[in-house]
Motif scaffolding. Structure first.
Motif, short mmCIF file in Angstrom:
data_model
loop_
_atom_site.label_atom_id
_atom_site.label_comp_id
_atom_site.label_asym_id
_atom_site.label_seq_id
_atom_site.Cartn_x
_atom_site.Cartn_y
_atom_site.Cartn_z
N ARG A 44 0.82 -1.21 0.00
CA ARG A 44 0.00 0.00 0.00
C ARG A 44 0.85 1.26 0.00
N SER A 45 2.02 1.23 0.64
CA SER A 45 2.90 2.39 0.63
C SER A 45 3.56 2.57 -0.73
N GLY B 136 0.87 4.14 -2.78
CA GLY B 136 0.71 5.55 -2.45
C GLY B 136 1.80 6.40 -3.08
N THR C 40 4.75 10.32 2.41
CA THR C 40 3.63 9.61 1.79
C THR C 40 3.22 8.47 2.70
N ALA D 235 -1.64 3.73 0.67
CA ALA D 235 -2.92 3.93 -0.02
C ALA D 235 -4.02 3.23 0.76
#
Length: 318
Positions: free
Chosen positions: A251-252, A255, A283, A286
């Motif tokens: 997810r990072s 993102g 960041t 996501a």
């Protein structure tokens, strides 16, 4: 006996895979179902999973295992006839688990199998609907909606720097006693092509055509009448394959990719994050809704135990 369980779930209403007190989790639901069938206390049932998913993350190809004594397993048979304890357990738990979990199979595991440590790699897909894609409301629980047109070429240039063995400390958190070193084998963004659910040739005869007597004759000649768009047509998907993933890693990466795709960050910025593992907080990951664990791959049966022993070692970049 060690049993391998293959399953899928919609993670929307779960607080992740791992059992938590007073929280609804996938592990908790499946263990409760097994305990009910085998007449055990839930605390006596413990699943080992291939990959723990976070709250809101889905799985279409999750794998776990459980060790059960033969006499306990046979409790599942009950009044069934001509079935093994394994088959009986499968039939019963698939009817007990809630609708957002599907049990695909329960089978006796081969020697050396460990759902977590024997895995050779895991495949995740993150789905995004940007301005160029239809935001189908039926997919809202598994697709992230973004009101921008993303630069896919720049995003792919960015994620190319993740291929290979790296310390992903800029994008992930280590488990206690673990590291953020992982080997990424494949990472790519792509747009799903527009596809039709109904093949056009089914109304034109031939070996693959439908029997018009069976489907009913239709006087229409406009082929567009049969164009039923595939639900995922036009979506952006990020597919990533690695030997394992650290917490929040996928997810990072998503993102950060989206930040590049929006033009807010550069490809070089992304590459620097890979080269210099440091959580600077610019960041975050996501949203979980777009992420699905699609499948877990394992080596040949004869290599399962060797793989498990090797992966238990603490990783390094050497």
């Amino acid at each position: 006996m060690r049993l391998r369980i293959d399953l899928a779930y919609d993670g929307t209403q779960f607080h992740g895979w791992a059992r938590q007190a007073d929280q609804r989790t996938v592990q908790g639901e499946v263990e409760a179902a097994i305990a009910k069938v085998l007449r055990l206390d839930s605390s006596d049932v413990c699943l080992t999973v291939a990959g723990r998913t976070d709250a809101g993350v889905h799985a279409s190809g999750q794998v776990c295992h459980i060790d059960v004594d033969d006499d306990v397993l046979n409790r599942a048979i009950g009044h069934m006839h001509d079935v093994s304890g394994t088959q009986a357990l499968f039939r019963r738990i698939r009817r007990i688990v809630p609708d957002d979990i599907t049990i695909y199979s329960v089978e006796e595991a081969v020697h050396g199998f460990d759902a977590r440590f024997s895995a050779s790699d895991r495949v995740y897909v993150y789905r995004v609907a940007d301005e160029l894609a239809h935001a189908d409301p039926r997919l809202r629980n598994m697709v992230l909606r973004i009101d921008d047109t993303l630069d896919v070429e720049a995003m792919n240039e960015a994620v190319s720097s993740t291929i290979g063995l790296h310390d992903f400390g800029s994008f992930a958190l280590p488990n206690p006693g673990g590291t953020t070193i992982r080997e990424v084998k494949f990472a790519r963004w792509q747009r799903v092509p527009d596809m039709n659910l109904t093949p056009m040739n089914i109304y034109h005869g031939g070996a693959d055509s439908l029997d018009t007597q069976a489907v009913g004759a239709d006087p229409r000649t406009d082929e567009s009448a049969y164009e039923i768009e595939f639900a995922e047509s036009g979506l952006l998907t990020f597919t990533i394959i690695a030997d394992a993933f650290a917490r929040n890693m996928v997810r990072s990466l998503v993102g950060a990719s989206i930040a590049v795709g929006r033009g807010k960050k550069t490809v070089q910025w992304f590459a620097d994050k890979v080269a210099h593992p440091q959580r600077e907080g610019l960041t975050g990951p996501a949203p979980a809704c777009g992420l699905t664990l699609e499948r877990v791959n394992y080596p040949e049966d004869g290599l399962l135990e060797e793989r498990a022993n090797a992966i238990r070692a603490v990783r390094s970049l050497d």
